[in-house]
Design an enzyme around this catalytic site. Structure first.
Site, PDB file in Angstrom:
ATOM      1  N   THR A 267       0.798  -1.224   0.000  1.00 36.33           N
ATOM      2  CA  THR A 267       0.000   0.000   0.000  1.00 36.33           C
ATOM      3  C   THR A 267       0.833   1.278   0.000  1.00 36.33           C
ATOM      4  O   THR A 267       0.319   2.335  -0.369  1.00 36.33           O
ATOM      5  CB  THR A 267      -0.940   0.025   1.214  1.00 36.33           C
ATOM      6  OG1 THR A 267      -0.173  -0.158   2.411  1.00 36.33           O
ATOM      7  CG2 THR A 267      -1.974  -1.089   1.110  1.00 36.33           C
TER       8      THR A 267
ATOM      9  N   VAL B 127       7.051   0.100   2.418  1.00 39.92           N
ATOM     10  CA  VAL B 127       7.066   0.627   3.783  1.00 39.92           C
ATOM     11  C   VAL B 127       5.769   0.339   4.531  1.00 39.92           C
ATOM     12  O   VAL B 127       5.721   0.481   5.757  1.00 39.92           O
ATOM     13  CB  VAL B 127       7.346   2.151   3.809  1.00 39.92           C
ATOM     14  CG1 VAL B 127       8.731   2.452   3.262  1.00 39.92           C
ATOM     15  CG2 VAL B 127       6.286   2.925   3.036  1.00 39.92           C
ATOM     16  N   SER B 128       4.722  -0.073   3.824  1.00 39.72           N
ATOM     17  CA  SER B 128       3.472  -0.401   4.498  1.00 39.72           C
ATOM     18  C   SER B 128       2.647  -1.319   3.603  1.00 39.72           C
ATOM     19  O   SER B 128       2.725  -1.228   2.381  1.00 39.72           O
ATOM     20  CB  SER B 128       2.669   0.862   4.825  1.00 39.72           C
ATOM     21  OG  SER B 128       1.541   0.549   5.628  1.00 39.72           O
ATOM     22  N   SER B 129       1.888  -2.204   4.239  1.00 40.07           N
ATOM     23  CA  SER B 129       1.084  -3.137   3.459  1.00 40.07           C
ATOM     24  C   SER B 129      -0.132  -3.558   4.254  1.00 40.07           C
ATOM     25  O   SER B 129      -0.220  -3.344   5.465  1.00 40.07           O
ATOM     26  CB  SER B 129       1.914  -4.380   3.081  1.00 40.07           C
ATOM     27  OG  SER B 129       2.266  -5.110   4.243  1.00 40.07           O
TER      28      SER B 129
END
Length: 324
Positions: free
Chosen positions: A86, A94-96
């Site tokens: 994401t 860095v984000s999921s």
């Protein structure tokens, strides 16, 4: 209006199919209320866009794509049983949003009871906090993330889905003292050690579930700021926590044969003992103990420090984890 209704129907069918797929594994046999949460919480509202890997990089899929076929592809992908990237920074993840079946397993292993106060470390998209809020109620759930951009979007996603747990911007390694104490702490990001602040913010009898190395560690909090527990069978690979307690699972191969390093059980031991045990020493232990599985390993935390062990905290195989 017709297009919106069609999208809602597609989302409902895709969500139902995902729930059936997860249910087939038997994950929810012990607590069917988690199935109800997955049936009701619309994952697509938490991933208005995400990235899929393509040769040479990533492709962005999003809800407002002018191409109807790509919008349908985005919506179907939102309910696939797979993690979704994401946020990227300089080409790095860095984000999921985690794989739904893994989230289901972790939520069951968290072993919540009605009235439990839960702290989630790593807000991500807000989807996991929504599942917790659906099961327990908004006022019992707190989720924290270091980056304001992430907490702002998580809060917006939660509100769009009808949930309003506490979303706090801060260093997850320090917990969230203003909302303590907690009965459960659940991390959805990788750490190098278990922060002492978490234990300080827990009531005796609390449970902490966190990724460590490439596994999931379940700790039971005791009186006097001590916690102890074992790794679960489930493998787990998460984005590292950003902040003072962050740290990914580096794999120091030490020139070992590739076939050995690629063995899942050995990679787990390598990452768990990184910086504390020479890779060849780890290989000797692994072979001597007949390739131990994750469930044979455990961790004890006391006075802000932790140590890992094989089979028995008082046994011959014990090594420090350092501080988080």
């Amino acid at each position: 209006m017709g297009a919106e209704r069609g999208a809602e129907e597609l989302a409902a069918r895709a969500r139902a199919a995902l729930v059936r797929e997860i249910a087939e594994s038997g994950i929810w046999a012990g607590d069917p209320r988690w199935r109800a949460a997955f049936e009701r919480v619309p994952r697509h509202l938490f991933v208005p866009y995400y990235f899929v890997g393509v040769p040479g990089g990533y492709e962005r899929l999003w809800a407002q794509d002018p191409d109807p076929s790509r919008r349908d592809r985005w919506l179907r992908g939102a309910y696939a049983d797979q993690p979704l990237a994401t946020r990227l920074r300089d080409g790095e993840l860095v984000s999921s949003s985690s794989q739904p079946s893994l989230m289901a397993r972790m939520l069951v292993d968290l072993d919540v009871r009605d009235g439990d106060r839960v702290l989630e470390i790593g807000a991500g998209t807000g989807y996991n906090a929504a599942l917790l809020a659906h099961r327990l109620g908004d006022r019992y759930v707190t989720t924290v993330d270091l980056e304001p951009e992430i907490t702002e979007s998580a809060r917006a996603h939660l509100a769009a889905a009808g949930y309003r747990p506490a979303v706090v911007t801060g260093d997850g390694a320090r917990g969230c003292a203003e909302r303590a104490p907690y009965d459960r702490i659940m991390a959805t990001c990788a750490l190098r050690a278990v922060p002492g602040a978490w234990l300080e913010q827990c009531v005796p009898g609390a449970r902490i579930l966190t990724p460590l190395s490439t596994g999931l560690l379940a700790l039971d909090v005791q009186e006097g700021g001590v916690a102890e527990g074992r790794f679960l069978r489930t493998p787990a690979y998460f984005v590292a926590l950003r902040g003072s307690g962050g740290g990914g699972a580096a794999v120091p191969t030490g020139g070992l044969p590739r076939r050995v390093v690629q063995d899942e059980s050995f990679r787990f031991l390598l990452t768990l003992t990184a910086g504390r045990m020479d890779p060849r020493e780890a290989l000797a232990l692994w072979e001597r103990e007949e390739r131990p599985v994750r469930e044979r390993y455990g961790v004890t935390v006391s006075d802000g420090r932790g140590w890992a062990w094989l089979d028995d905290p008082g046994g011959p195989y014990v090594w420090g984890l350092g501080e988080a």
